[in-house]
Write an enzyme that holds these catalytic residues in place. Structure first.
Site, PDB file in Angstrom:
ATOM      1  N   SER A 190       5.497 -30.239  -5.960  1.00 26.33           N
ATOM      2  CA  SER A 190       5.562 -30.589  -7.384  1.00 26.33           C
ATOM      3  C   SER A 190       6.978 -30.468  -7.934  1.00 26.33           C
ATOM      4  CB  SER A 190       4.624 -29.702  -8.200  1.00 26.33           C
ATOM      5  OG  SER A 190       4.877 -29.908  -9.583  1.00 26.33           O
TER       6      SER A 190
ATOM      7  N   ASP B 151       2.961 -41.304  -7.582  1.00 27.05           N
ATOM      8  CA  ASP B 151       2.395 -42.031  -8.726  1.00 27.05           C
ATOM      9  C   ASP B 151       1.991 -43.463  -8.368  1.00 27.05           C
ATOM     10  OD1 ASP B 151       2.690 -39.847 -10.395  1.00 27.05           O
ATOM     11  OD2 ASP B 151       4.688 -40.439 -11.054  1.00 27.05           O
TER      12      ASP B 151
ATOM     13  N   GLN C 139       7.613 -30.990 -10.965  1.00 28.30           N
ATOM     14  CA  GLN C 139       7.497 -30.380 -12.290  1.00 28.30           C
ATOM     15  C   GLN C 139       7.582 -28.858 -12.194  1.00 28.30           C
ATOM     16  OE1 GLN C 139       3.894 -32.005 -13.946  1.00 28.30           O
ATOM     17  NE2 GLN C 139       4.796 -34.034 -14.222  1.00 28.30           N
TER      18      GLN C 139
ATOM     19  N   ARG D 252      14.296 -36.022 -18.790  1.00 24.46           N
ATOM     20  CA  ARG D 252      15.359 -35.052 -18.520  1.00 24.46           C
ATOM     21  C   ARG D 252      16.604 -35.356 -19.352  1.00 24.46           C
ATOM     22  NH1 ARG D 252      11.852 -35.380 -14.421  1.00 24.46           N
ATOM     23  NH2 ARG D 252      11.584 -33.697 -12.903  1.00 24.46           N
TER      24      ARG D 252
HETATM   25  C1  S3P Z   1       7.334 -35.931 -12.266  1.00 20.50           C
HETATM   26  C2  S3P Z   1       6.782 -35.312 -11.188  1.00 20.50           C
HETATM   27  C3  S3P Z   1       5.488 -35.719 -10.595  1.00 20.50           C
HETATM   28  C4  S3P Z   1       5.040 -37.096 -11.080  1.00 20.50           C
HETATM   29  C5  S3P Z   1       5.232 -37.261 -12.556  1.00 20.50           C
HETATM   30  C6  S3P Z   1       6.688 -37.096 -12.922  1.00 20.50           C
HETATM   31  C7  S3P Z   1       8.632 -35.451 -12.779  1.00 20.50           C
HETATM   32  O1  S3P Z   1       4.510 -34.770 -10.971  1.00 20.50           O
HETATM   33  O2  S3P Z   1       3.694 -37.315 -10.731  1.00 20.50           O
HETATM   34  O3  S3P Z   1       4.805 -38.535 -12.976  1.00 20.50           O
HETATM   35  O4  S3P Z   1       9.281 -36.168 -13.577  1.00 20.50           O
HETATM   36  O5  S3P Z   1       9.052 -34.353 -12.384  1.00 20.50           O
HETATM   37  P1  S3P Z   1       4.234 -33.434 -10.083  1.00 20.50           P
HETATM   38  O6  S3P Z   1       5.378 -32.530 -10.210  1.00 20.50           O
HETATM   39  O7  S3P Z   1       2.982 -32.845 -10.671  1.00 20.50           O
HETATM   40  O8  S3P Z   1       4.028 -33.946  -8.689  1.00 20.50           O
END
Ligand code: S3P
Length: 446
Positions: A174, A327, A176, A33
């Protein structure tokens, strides 16, 4: 690049006491980010403590391809950003390697620009579902020009002339997906709302607010978060000190808990409550983890962790905790292999769509090393053997997954027989210093 085309195995053997003080590299989520928001914001962003892993460096390359200037001088990364709304159309495909976070967040970032962007990645990333990000972006006006079967990489996106703000309820836990919609909203007129029924890591919200985005978060009576962001605002460059990654700290931490006589301190670890589920769980298992010197570091809490060898007991991990340690399940499963009794982990659906099917990869790795475990649809139960008696002796398939590699190398440090992983290469995506750092503590890994 690392791939199974030239796999390089590694073997961890039972080690004497681990001891010493270490610093793990910067948090991966915050590092991605930092490059993205710094590359987007007007003016200069300066970053210290950045994770210089392959995943993050690829995000930096992508931002450069879209107009940001990024350089490193005297240990500090200095970015001249383009200004919100001013990303340039990349002339070549953006290659995200192994990185789901880099790819999915960047899809959001470019998804509301009237330009074409092509995303490619390695064999692992090319298997991962992207529909979860493409669906809300389509609602905002984005077109998927081409994609591999099932909406996977390689894929090409084109944003609309003018994007439409939406209200989007994130259907799975999620960060992400949440982040992709928030980033798409930056180049969208009006207010976009992301509704998050299950809270996930909140780095995007916190950091965007720090860069000057007009963003508010409200949690309703049911605990559902409503994140409202005003599009087309100004973002200004910031100074960022990236704290140590709790997901990387997890490896020396579990190693110290399971190797007899160990006493290890891990300094400057991010303690954001959306990231500390593993520490809470290990403490419930009887782990001797002292959280010392808690302090504020640029809006995030950090602390030093003193960890000593402990007799662990199995627990049932509350499924609601999963997003806060998603994770860390592979390395928790390793800790559970050395605990007295049974550890039950449930609510693990999202583990199936990580860098590998982590639920299956962990279960196969445990079985290969004599651990009694049961894999369910979304659960894993591990019956431990205190002292690691009879454990080890197997080879683990890592499936291009850095956390599978590191977790099972940690297992080998305390198991009766050595543990081999088929490829060490992917470790460099998130923790390039892993082998040196572990050797410095006394770990036997060849
Ligand atoms: C992350 C979100 C998680 C995590 C990944 C990093 C992030 O994934 O597993 O290692 O930085 O937003 P998900 O959004 O698929 O849960």
């Amino acid at each position: 690049m690392n791939s199974l085309a030239s796999p390089s195995p590694a073997t961890a053997s039972r080690s004497e006491t681990l001891s010493g003080s270490v610093r793990v590299p910067g948090d991966k989520s915050i590092s991605h980010r930092s490059f993205m928001f710094g590359g987007l914001a007007a003016g200069e962003t300066r970053i210290t403590g950045l994770l210089e892993g392959e995943d993050v460096l690829r995000t930096g390359e992508a931002m450069k391809a879209m107009g940001a200037r990024i350089e490193k001088a005297d240990g500090e990364w200095i970015i001249q950003g383009v200004g919100n709304g001013c990303l340039l159309e990349p002339v070549a495909p953006l290659d995200f390697g192994n990185a789901g976070t880099g790819a999915r967040l960047t899809m959001g970032l470019v998804g509301t620009y009237d330009m074409a962007t092509t995303f490619v990645g390695d064999a692992s990333l090319s298997k991962r579902p992207m529909g979860r990000v493409l669906d809300p972006l389509r609602e905002m006006g984005m077109q998927v020009v081409s994609a591999a079967d099932g909406g996977r990489l390689p894929l090409t996106l084109r944003g609309p002339k003018r994007a439409a703000p939406i209200s989007y309820r994130v259907p799975m836990a999620s960060a992400q997906v949440k982040s992709a919609v928030l980033l798409a909203a930056l180049n969208t007129p009006g207010i976009t709302t992301v509704i998050e029924p299950i809270m996930t890591r909140d780095h995007t919200e916190k950091m965007l607010a720090g860069f000057g985005a007009e963003l508010e978060v409200e949690t309703d009576a049911e605990g559902v978060r409503h994140i409202r962001i005003q599009g087309e605002g100004r973002l200004s460059g910031q100074t960022i000190a990236v704290p140590g990654d709790p997901s990387s700290a997890a490896f020396p931490l579990v190693a110290a808990l399971i190797v007899p006589g160990s006493d290890v301190t891990i300094e400057n670890v991010l303690m954001n409550p959306t990231r500390t589920g593993l520490i809470d769980t290990l403490m419930e298992m009887g782990g001797n983890i002292e959280v010392i010197n808690r302090r504020d570091a640029g809006g995030e809490e950090v602390a030093d962790l003193r960890v000593r060898h402990s007799d662990l007991s199995g627990v049932t991990v509350p499924p609601a905790r999963a997003p806060f340690m998603i994770d860390e399940y592979p390395v928790l499963a390793v800790a559970a292999s050395f605990a007295q009794g049974e550890t039950v982990m449930d609510g693990l659906d999202e583990l199936r769509v990580k860098e590998s099917d982590r639920l299956a990869a962990v279960a196969r790795g445990l079985e290969a090393n004599g651990v009694d475990c049961t894999e369910g649809e979304a659960s894993l139960t591990v019956r431990g053997r205190p002292g690691g008696k009879g454990l080890g002796g197997g080879t683990v398939e890592t499936h291009l997954d850095h956390r599978i590699a590191m977790s099972f190398l940690v297992m080998g440090l305390a198991a009766e027989k050595p543990v081999t992983v088929d490829d060490r290469g992917m470790v460099a995506t998130s923790f390039p210093e892993f082998f040196d750092l572990m050797a410095g503590l006394g770990a036997q890994i060849d």
